[in-house]
Write a protein that holds these residues in place. Structure first.
Motif, PDB file in Angstrom:
ATOM      1  N   ARG A  39       2.171   2.716  -9.124  1.00 13.91           N
ATOM      2  CA  ARG A  39       1.735   3.853  -8.569  1.00 13.91           C
ATOM      3  C   ARG A  39       1.191   3.263  -7.305  1.00 13.91           C
ATOM      4  NH1 ARG A  39      -2.018   8.338 -11.603  1.00 13.91           N
ATOM      5  NH2 ARG A  39      -0.549   8.438 -13.365  1.00 13.91           N
ATOM      6  N   LYS A  40       0.660   4.098  -6.435  1.00 10.90           N
ATOM      7  CA  LYS A  40       0.223   3.582  -4.955  1.00 10.90           C
ATOM      8  C   LYS A  40      -0.770   2.575  -5.193  1.00 10.90           C
ATOM      9  CE  LYS A  40      -2.625   5.577  -1.259  1.00 10.90           C
ATOM     10  NZ  LYS A  40      -3.111   6.649  -0.649  1.00 10.90           N
ATOM     11  N   SER A  56       5.260   1.392  -7.093  1.00  9.06           N
ATOM     12  CA  SER A  56       4.238   1.368  -5.947  1.00  9.06           C
ATOM     13  C   SER A  56       4.848   1.653  -4.580  1.00  9.06           C
ATOM     14  CB  SER A  56       3.524   0.103  -6.023  1.00  9.06           C
ATOM     15  OG  SER A  56       2.928  -0.133  -7.461  1.00  9.06           O
ATOM     16  N   PHE A  57       6.084   0.900  -4.436  1.00 10.66           N
ATOM     17  CA  PHE A  57       6.794   0.849  -3.079  1.00 10.66           C
ATOM     18  C   PHE A  57       8.133   1.768  -2.872  1.00 10.66           C
ATOM     19  CE2 PHE A  57       5.127  -3.532  -4.403  1.00 10.66           C
ATOM     20  CZ  PHE A  57       4.204  -3.575  -3.408  1.00 10.66           C
ATOM     21  N   ARG A  58       8.765   2.013  -4.167  1.00  8.92           N
ATOM     22  CA  ARG A  58       9.856   2.530  -4.010  1.00  8.92           C
ATOM     23  C   ARG A  58       9.769   4.081  -3.722  1.00  8.92           C
ATOM     24  NH1 ARG A  58      15.174   1.567  -6.037  1.00  8.92           N
ATOM     25  NH2 ARG A  58      14.386  -0.241  -7.298  1.00  8.92           N
ATOM     26  N   VAL A  59      10.222   4.787  -2.645  1.00 11.69           N
ATOM     27  CA  VAL A  59      10.140   6.098  -2.197  1.00 11.69           C
ATOM     28  C   VAL A  59      11.474   6.594  -1.688  1.00 11.69           C
ATOM     29  CG1 VAL A  59       7.713   6.042  -1.942  1.00 11.69           C
ATOM     30  CG2 VAL A  59       9.230   5.596  -0.041  1.00 11.69           C
ATOM     31  N   PRO A  60      11.745   7.734  -1.656  1.00 11.74           N
ATOM     32  CA  PRO A  60      12.932   8.426  -1.230  1.00 11.74           C
ATOM     33  C   PRO A  60      12.923   8.576   0.138  1.00 11.74           C
ATOM     34  CG  PRO A  60      11.807  10.004  -2.061  1.00 11.74           C
ATOM     35  CD  PRO A  60      10.896   8.970  -2.698  1.00 11.74           C
ATOM     36  N   CYS A  61      14.198   8.247   0.947  1.00 13.48           N
ATOM     37  CA  CYS A  61      13.970   8.655   2.484  1.00 13.48           C
ATOM     38  C   CYS A  61      15.124   9.630   2.789  1.00 13.48           C
ATOM     39  CB  CYS A  61      14.055   7.404   3.320  1.00 13.48           C
ATOM     40  SG  CYS A  61      14.058   7.527   4.953  1.00 13.48           S
TER      41      CYS A  61
END
Length: 209
Positions: free
Chosen positions: A125-126, A133-138
């Protein structure tokens, strides 16, 4: 309190004014929306006002996301109306992985991740140092240049944005940057894409590779 302004609404309105002001010249707009984020406050609950959901917090969270979604649409519509659509590339991403800290106080109701199924499949998590904690969609949008519906598993990070923007602008990226331009991937030329050997973060006393 009577003079208070919902900061998101201020940013959204200012972004429209910025685009109108600079429509006749190249521009860069960094638009850091404040929602969805705690504290959970929305001027109104919109379509969720009458939802029989377990907690008011769930309705507030949904209202914040819908409010942001609506304003993204307003901005896209303005860009199209001004004839800038095909000349404007848009990136949309989050600044960190899943977070519900401070929202799920009541153990008697489903958590956000249980109710919305909005947590990614990776651990973390954040504020942590795990993958989630780091992997996010773009998402990236550039009509006539980026083919719609593409999905890429390219490993990249925000420090790659600077050299990407420099290449888009036709200038050299600043020396000493750790970033790599991801423009080849955006344009469908993955064979020309340079890739990172690894990515590295520090947060507090934690390190992650």
């Amino acid at each position: 309190p009577s003079k208070a302004v919902y900061s998101f609404d201020y940013y959204a309105e200012a972004s429209l004014g910025f685009v109108r002001e600079h429509q006749d010249e190249p521009f860069f707009l960094y638009l850091a929306y404040t929602i969805p984020h705690g504290v959970l406050v929305a001027p109104n609950l919109g379509p969720y006002a009458d939802q029989d959901w377990p907690s008011l917090r769930h309705r507030e969270w949904a209202a914040m996301i819908t409010r942001m979604d609506d304003e993204v649409g307003t901005l896209l519509n303005l860009i199209a109306e001004l004839g800038l659509d095909e000349d404007t590339i848009i990136f949309f991403a989050s600044d960190n992985g899943y977070s519900a800290y401070g929202y799920d106080h009541d153990a008697a109701v489903p958590s956000f991740e249980e109710f919305f199924n909005n947590m990614g499949p990776t651990k973390g998590r954040k504020g942590g140092s795990d993958d989630g904690s780091f992997r996010v969609p773009c998402m990236a949008r550039w009509p006539e240049r980026i083919k719609p519906g593409q999905v890429s598993d390219l490993m990249w990070a925000f420090w790659d944005f600077l050299p990407t923007a420099a290449e888009l602008a036709g200038v050299e990226a600043p020396a000493g940057s750790d970033g790599l331009s991801i423009l080849p991937t955006l344009l469908g030329d993955a064979g020309d894409q340079q890739e990172h050997e690894f990515l590295y973060w520090e947060y507090g006393q934690a390190q992650a590779v």
